[in-house]
Write a protein that holds these residues in place. Sequence first.
Motif, PDB file in Angstrom:
ATOM      1  N   ASP A  85       0.762  -1.378  -0.041  1.00  0.00           N
ATOM      2  CA  ASP A  85       0.100  -0.039  -0.162  1.00  0.00           C
ATOM      3  C   ASP A  85       0.844   1.439  -0.005  1.00  0.00           C
ATOM      4  OD1 ASP A  85      -2.189  -1.510  -0.138  1.00  0.00           O
ATOM      5  OD2 ASP A  85      -3.138  -1.012   1.715  1.00  0.00           O
ATOM      6  N   CYS A  86       1.986   1.263   0.572  1.00  0.00           N
ATOM      7  CA  CYS A  86       3.154   2.451   0.595  1.00  0.00           C
ATOM      8  C   CYS A  86       3.490   2.498  -0.933  1.00  0.00           C
ATOM      9  CB  CYS A  86       4.101   2.157   1.687  1.00  0.00           C
ATOM     10  SG  CYS A  86       3.577   2.054   3.171  1.00  0.00           S
ATOM     11  N   LEU A  87       3.746   1.447  -1.473  1.00  0.00           N
ATOM     12  CA  LEU A  87       4.483   1.500  -2.706  1.00  0.00           C
ATOM     13  C   LEU A  87       3.364   2.052  -3.665  1.00  0.00           C
ATOM     14  CD1 LEU A  87       6.497  -1.889  -2.620  1.00  0.00           C
ATOM     15  CD2 LEU A  87       7.569   0.523  -2.404  1.00  0.00           C
ATOM     16  N   LYS A  88       2.085   1.891  -3.467  1.00  0.00           N
ATOM     17  CA  LYS A  88       1.267   2.328  -4.514  1.00  0.00           C
ATOM     18  C   LYS A  88       1.014   3.901  -4.719  1.00  0.00           C
ATOM     19  CE  LYS A  88      -1.565  -1.848  -4.098  1.00  0.00           C
ATOM     20  NZ  LYS A  88      -2.693  -2.441  -3.535  1.00  0.00           N
ATOM     21  N   GLY A  89       1.479   4.616  -3.432  1.00  0.00           N
ATOM     22  CA  GLY A  89       1.417   5.830  -3.765  1.00  0.00           C
ATOM     23  C   GLY A  89       0.208   6.613  -3.447  1.00  0.00           C
ATOM     24  N   VAL A  90       0.260   7.798  -4.301  1.00  0.00           N
ATOM     25  CA  VAL A  90      -0.842   8.483  -4.065  1.00  0.00           C
ATOM     26  C   VAL A  90      -2.123   8.006  -4.730  1.00  0.00           C
ATOM     27  CG1 VAL A  90      -0.616   9.721  -6.253  1.00  0.00           C
ATOM     28  CG2 VAL A  90      -1.783  10.964  -4.595  1.00  0.00           C
ATOM     29  N   ASP A  91      -2.070   7.074  -5.881  1.00  0.00           N
ATOM     30  CA  ASP A  91      -3.018   6.139  -6.218  1.00  0.00           C
ATOM     31  C   ASP A  91      -3.585   5.199  -5.410  1.00  0.00           C
ATOM     32  OD1 ASP A  91      -2.793   8.020  -8.380  1.00  0.00           O
ATOM     33  OD2 ASP A  91      -1.318   6.713  -9.445  1.00  0.00           O
ATOM     34  N   GLY A  92      -2.854   4.917  -4.337  1.00  0.00           N
ATOM     35  CA  GLY A  92      -3.373   3.715  -3.541  1.00  0.00           C
ATOM     36  C   GLY A  92      -3.990   4.210  -2.535  1.00  0.00           C
ATOM     37  N   PRO A  93      -4.503   3.082  -1.629  1.00  0.00           N
ATOM     38  CA  PRO A  93      -5.364   3.420  -0.382  1.00  0.00           C
ATOM     39  C   PRO A  93      -4.639   4.465   0.652  1.00  0.00           C
ATOM     40  CG  PRO A  93      -4.237   1.422  -0.278  1.00  0.00           C
ATOM     41  CD  PRO A  93      -4.161   1.729  -1.511  1.00  0.00           C
ATOM     42  N   ARG A  94      -3.272   4.683   0.526  1.00  0.00           N
ATOM     43  CA  ARG A  94      -2.627   5.717   1.654  1.00  0.00           C
ATOM     44  C   ARG A  94      -2.702   7.157   1.006  1.00  0.00           C
ATOM     45  NH1 ARG A  94       0.803   3.862   5.328  1.00  0.00           N
ATOM     46  NH2 ARG A  94      -0.025   5.767   6.195  1.00  0.00           N
ATOM     47  N   GLU A  95      -2.884   7.186  -0.397  1.00  0.00           N
ATOM     48  CA  GLU A  95      -3.063   8.609  -0.896  1.00  0.00           C
ATOM     49  C   GLU A  95      -2.170   9.575  -0.921  1.00  0.00           C
ATOM     50  OE1 GLU A  95      -6.993   9.548   0.640  1.00  0.00           O
ATOM     51  OE2 GLU A  95      -8.051   8.505  -0.969  1.00  0.00           O
ATOM     52  N   LYS A  96      -0.922   9.077  -0.689  1.00  0.00           N
ATOM     53  CA  LYS A  96       0.587   9.863  -0.656  1.00  0.00           C
ATOM     54  C   LYS A  96       1.562   8.884  -1.051  1.00  0.00           C
ATOM     55  CE  LYS A  96       1.309   9.140   4.281  1.00  0.00           C
ATOM     56  NZ  LYS A  96       1.496   9.752   5.605  1.00  0.00           N
ATOM     57  N   GLU A  97       2.468   9.696  -1.471  1.00  0.00           N
ATOM     58  CA  GLU A  97       3.735   9.206  -2.162  1.00  0.00           C
ATOM     59  C   GLU A  97       4.792   8.801  -0.809  1.00  0.00           C
ATOM     60  OE1 GLU A  97       3.987   8.321  -5.058  1.00  0.00           O
ATOM     61  OE2 GLU A  97       2.592   9.474  -5.936  1.00  0.00           O
ATOM     62  N   PHE A  98       5.412   7.710  -1.034  1.00  0.00           N
ATOM     63  CA  PHE A  98       6.484   7.482   0.108  1.00  0.00           C
ATOM     64  C   PHE A  98       7.638   7.066  -0.526  1.00  0.00           C
ATOM     65  CE2 PHE A  98       2.512   6.117   2.660  1.00  0.00           C
ATOM     66  CZ  PHE A  98       2.944   6.211   3.709  1.00  0.00           C
TER      67      PHE A  98
END
Length: 330
Positions: free
Chosen positions: A218-231
């Motif tokens: 989920d962290c790697l999915k970045g802004v498009d993933g469920p965390r909604e931000k870039e890591f």
Amino acid sequence: MSGRTLEAYLHEFTESSGAVDANVAQTIRLFAEAAVRMRLAINDGALGDAFSAVREAAHAHGDEQKELDVFADELFLDAARRARVSFYASEELAHPVALDRSSEIAIAIDPLDGSSNIDTNVSIGTIFSILPSKGDEAATFSQPGSAQLAAGFFVYGPQLAFALTLGRGTSVFVYSARLEAFVEAYPQMSIQETAQEFAVNMSNYRHWDEAVRHYVNDCLKGVDGPREKEFNMRWIASMVADTYRILIRGGVFLYPGDCREGYSAGRLRLVYEANPIAMLVEQAGGKATDGTSRVLDITPKGLHQRSPLVFGSSREVEKVALYLSGSSGT
């Protein structure tokens, strides 16, 4: 140059305190002197006799032991002896060393953290914990981390830095060659609550539980993933360096247990790695857990006991706990 010297900081700490605090302060002074000597040995690099040589014997718990590990252990053991410490427990030794049983404090130490980085000129360090002495080794080193009187680590990097807590917040000192003293560079550290960097050894991905993989995915999915931000991901394989970065700019560190033989409880040692780091992080406003439970509440069952470890920005550590407890964390 602004900031108090370490000596002034320790003088203020002991001004109206008793013998135990004075013993703690003297131990820290002598450890700081040992760290300067350690830095000089490291600066010799491959030109030094003890820099990259590997001993045929390994630690009692199986890690490769380099000559510089042994040099560091002997250096800090000598400092502990001069500080009148009751017991000295080290990653490099199978059992604690009894020094002065009349002393009211004891040391648990990783004399050279990150020693796999020695040959590659990456930051390494020394981690230590100061505990109340209970009169015998077993009782002293089976105390939970919440009993610690002080904790700290030195980083032998571009700067010789020293993160220290005496239970009254965490401060970072940097060594000044001009003044020949450690000077407080970051008083009363405060780790930001949220994080956009995570530190984890991705090469272990296939060995992790599904919950850990889910969090990292989920962290790697970045802004498009469920965390909604870039890591960003950072991994130095030197916990002191990873911790120092988190103290300065936030983030989260993970070393979970995994399915490899001997790694079900992770790799890091509770007494002389996880506990001192947890105390430093908590005193800077962060959190430290074994994934779900507070590290400093764990009662050690042995000196070299391993523990999973998650620490850093408080909200991100809480988020990891949600994933590991069965929630998606979203």
